[in-house]
Design a protein around this motif. Structure first.
Motif, PDB file in Angstrom:
ATOM      1  N   ALA A  62       0.843  -1.197   0.000  1.00  0.00           N
ATOM      2  CA  ALA A  62       0.000   0.000   0.000  1.00  0.00           C
ATOM      3  C   ALA A  62       0.880   1.250   0.000  1.00  0.00           C
ATOM      4  CB  ALA A  62      -0.911  -0.008   1.227  1.00  0.00           C
ATOM      5  N   ALA A  63       0.373   2.294  -0.636  1.00  0.00           N
ATOM      6  CA  ALA A  63       1.148   3.531  -0.751  1.00  0.00           C
ATOM      7  C   ALA A  63       0.201   4.705  -0.946  1.00  0.00           C
ATOM      8  CB  ALA A  63       2.107   3.436  -1.936  1.00  0.00           C
ATOM      9  N   THR A  64       0.761   5.889  -0.927  1.00  0.00           N
ATOM     10  CA  THR A  64       0.029   7.084  -1.332  1.00  0.00           C
ATOM     11  C   THR A  64       0.738   7.658  -2.550  1.00  0.00           C
ATOM     12  OG1 THR A  64       1.277   8.517   0.163  1.00  0.00           O
ATOM     13  CG2 THR A  64      -0.812   7.657   0.984  1.00  0.00           C
ATOM     14  N   ALA A  65      -0.053   8.123  -3.480  1.00  0.00           N
ATOM     15  CA  ALA A  65       0.478   8.746  -4.691  1.00  0.00           C
ATOM     16  C   ALA A  65       0.019  10.204  -4.696  1.00  0.00           C
ATOM     17  CB  ALA A  65      -0.032   8.031  -5.931  1.00  0.00           C
ATOM     18  N   ARG A  66       0.964  11.097  -4.876  1.00  0.00           N
ATOM     19  CA  ARG A  66       0.657  12.530  -4.919  1.00  0.00           C
ATOM     20  C   ARG A  66       1.020  13.053  -6.297  1.00  0.00           C
ATOM     21  NH1 ARG A  66       3.712  17.415  -3.096  1.00  0.00           N
ATOM     22  NH2 ARG A  66       2.148  19.026  -2.786  1.00  0.00           N
ATOM     23  N   LEU A  67       0.035  13.640  -6.977  1.00  0.00           N
ATOM     24  CA  LEU A  67       0.265  14.238  -8.279  1.00  0.00           C
ATOM     25  C   LEU A  67       0.261  15.747  -8.094  1.00  0.00           C
ATOM     26  CD1 LEU A  67      -1.269  13.281 -11.653  1.00  0.00           C
ATOM     27  CD2 LEU A  67      -1.253  15.645 -10.948  1.00  0.00           C
ATOM     28  N   VAL A  68       1.304  16.396  -8.582  1.00  0.00           N
ATOM     29  CA  VAL A  68       1.418  17.850  -8.519  1.00  0.00           C
ATOM     30  C   VAL A  68       1.343  18.368  -9.950  1.00  0.00           C
ATOM     31  CG1 VAL A  68       2.843  19.809  -7.817  1.00  0.00           C
ATOM     32  CG2 VAL A  68       2.862  17.711  -6.458  1.00  0.00           C
ATOM     33  N   LEU A  69       0.486  19.373 -10.174  1.00  0.00           N
ATOM     34  CA  LEU A  69       0.251  19.928 -11.499  1.00  0.00           C
ATOM     35  C   LEU A  69       0.626  21.393 -11.514  1.00  0.00           C
ATOM     36  CD1 LEU A  69      -1.106  19.506 -14.350  1.00  0.00           C
ATOM     37  CD2 LEU A  69      -3.197  20.379 -13.264  1.00  0.00           C
ATOM     38  N   SER A  70       1.475  21.777 -12.468  1.00  0.00           N
ATOM     39  CA  SER A  70       1.826  23.195 -12.621  1.00  0.00           C
ATOM     40  C   SER A  70       0.864  23.845 -13.604  1.00  0.00           C
ATOM     41  CB  SER A  70       3.270  23.350 -13.115  1.00  0.00           C
ATOM     42  OG  SER A  70       3.334  23.061 -14.495  1.00  0.00           O
ATOM     43  N   SER A  71       0.895  25.149 -13.672  1.00  0.00           N
ATOM     44  CA  SER A  71      -0.022  25.877 -14.549  1.00  0.00           C
ATOM     45  C   SER A  71       0.214  25.543 -16.019  1.00  0.00           C
ATOM     46  CB  SER A  71       0.107  27.382 -14.321  1.00  0.00           C
ATOM     47  OG  SER A  71       1.425  27.805 -14.633  1.00  0.00           O
ATOM     48  N   THR A  72       1.409  25.095 -16.367  1.00  0.00           N
ATOM     49  CA  THR A  72       1.722  24.746 -17.752  1.00  0.00           C
ATOM     50  C   THR A  72       1.240  23.350 -18.127  1.00  0.00           C
ATOM     51  OG1 THR A  72       3.879  23.807 -17.200  1.00  0.00           O
ATOM     52  CG2 THR A  72       3.806  26.183 -17.698  1.00  0.00           C
ATOM     53  N   GLY A  73       0.793  22.592 -17.137  1.00  0.00           N
ATOM     54  CA  GLY A  73       0.361  21.228 -17.371  1.00  0.00           C
ATOM     55  C   GLY A  73       1.414  20.196 -17.030  1.00  0.00           C
ATOM     56  N   ALA A  74       2.610  20.649 -16.644  1.00  0.00           N
ATOM     57  CA  ALA A  74       3.659  19.711 -16.238  1.00  0.00           C
ATOM     58  C   ALA A  74       3.229  19.006 -14.950  1.00  0.00           C
ATOM     59  CB  ALA A  74       4.980  20.441 -16.026  1.00  0.00           C
ATOM     60  N   MET A  75       3.523  17.715 -14.889  1.00  0.00           N
ATOM     61  CA  MET A  75       3.127  16.913 -13.730  1.00  0.00           C
ATOM     62  C   MET A  75       4.343  16.295 -13.063  1.00  0.00           C
ATOM     63  SD  MET A  75      -0.161  14.834 -15.166  1.00  0.00           S
ATOM     64  CE  MET A  75       0.344  14.723 -16.880  1.00  0.00           C
ATOM     65  N   ALA A  76       4.262  16.152 -11.751  1.00  0.00           N
ATOM     66  CA  ALA A  76       5.241  15.400 -10.981  1.00  0.00           C
ATOM     67  C   ALA A  76       4.453  14.449 -10.097  1.00  0.00           C
ATOM     68  CB  ALA A  76       6.099  16.331 -10.121  1.00  0.00           C
ATOM     69  N   ILE A  77       4.958  13.231  -9.948  1.00  0.00           N
ATOM     70  CA  ILE A  77       4.268  12.227  -9.134  1.00  0.00           C
ATOM     71  C   ILE A  77       5.242  11.694  -8.100  1.00  0.00           C
ATOM     72  CG2 ILE A  77       3.146   9.973  -9.135  1.00  0.00           C
ATOM     73  CD1 ILE A  77       2.204  10.652 -12.002  1.00  0.00           C
ATOM     74  N   GLU A  78       4.772  11.645  -6.873  1.00  0.00           N
ATOM     75  CA  GLU A  78       5.556  11.123  -5.761  1.00  0.00           C
ATOM     76  C   GLU A  78       4.765   9.971  -5.163  1.00  0.00           C
ATOM     77  OE1 GLU A  78       5.442  13.442  -2.023  1.00  0.00           O
ATOM     78  OE2 GLU A  78       7.626  13.407  -2.200  1.00  0.00           O
ATOM     79  N   VAL A  79       5.385   8.817  -5.022  1.00  0.00           N
ATOM     80  CA  VAL A  79       4.742   7.653  -4.418  1.00  0.00           C
ATOM     81  C   VAL A  79       5.514   7.299  -3.161  1.00  0.00           C
ATOM     82  CG1 VAL A  79       4.003   5.267  -4.738  1.00  0.00           C
ATOM     83  CG2 VAL A  79       3.992   6.836  -6.690  1.00  0.00           C
ATOM     84  N   ARG A  80       4.782   7.207  -2.050  1.00  0.00           N
ATOM     85  CA  ARG A  80       5.413   6.904  -0.758  1.00  0.00           C
ATOM     86  C   ARG A  80       4.681   5.731  -0.101  1.00  0.00           C
ATOM     87  NH1 ARG A  80       6.553  12.525   2.451  1.00  0.00           N
ATOM     88  NH2 ARG A  80       7.998  13.395   0.917  1.00  0.00           N
ATOM     89  N   PRO A  81       5.404   4.958   0.702  1.00  0.00           N
ATOM     90  CA  PRO A  81       4.739   3.883   1.450  1.00  0.00           C
ATOM     91  C   PRO A  81       3.625   4.454   2.327  1.00  0.00           C
ATOM     92  CG  PRO A  81       7.128   3.692   1.617  1.00  0.00           C
ATOM     93  CD  PRO A  81       6.841   5.014   0.966  1.00  0.00           C
ATOM     94  N   ALA A  82       2.569   3.693   2.472  1.00  0.00           N
ATOM     95  CA  ALA A  82       1.431   4.147   3.291  1.00  0.00           C
ATOM     96  C   ALA A  82       1.783   4.096   4.769  1.00  0.00           C
ATOM     97  CB  ALA A  82       0.209   3.289   3.020  1.00  0.00           C
TER      98      ALA A  82
END
Length: 82
Positions: A62-82
């Motif tokens: 199990a984990a948590t996934a965090r998606l970060v979106l910039s105004s340009t549409g660029a995305m970053a994803i961080e996955v961490r253990p729950a």
């Protein structure tokens, strides 16, 4: 002439289960799409889904996934253990 202040990024955090994938993925992405539209951000729903699936592929815990979106549409994803 001053430049407009940069807009803060948008983000959403989701639970990942190795058996079921990201819980309520489409609901989360629809919510992020609404927020992006309201803020005037570019957002590619299909690309976000693909990136999240790639980021969690093969995870066995199990984990948590965090998606970060910039105004340009660029995305970053961080996955961490729950």
């Amino acid at each position: 002439m001053s430049q407009p202040a940069p807009r803060p990024d948008l983000s959403i955090t989701m639970r990942f289960d190795p058996e079921d994938g990201i819980t309520d993925l489409e609901t989360h992405l629809d919510q992020l799409k609404r927020e992006a539209d309201q803020a005037g951000f570019k957002f590619d729903h299909h690309a976000a889904r693909n990136e999240l699936q790639a980021a969690t592929f093969g995870r066995r815990a199990a984990a948590t996934a965090r998606l970060v979106l910039s105004s340009t549409g660029a995305m970053a994803i961080e996955v961490r253990p729950a």
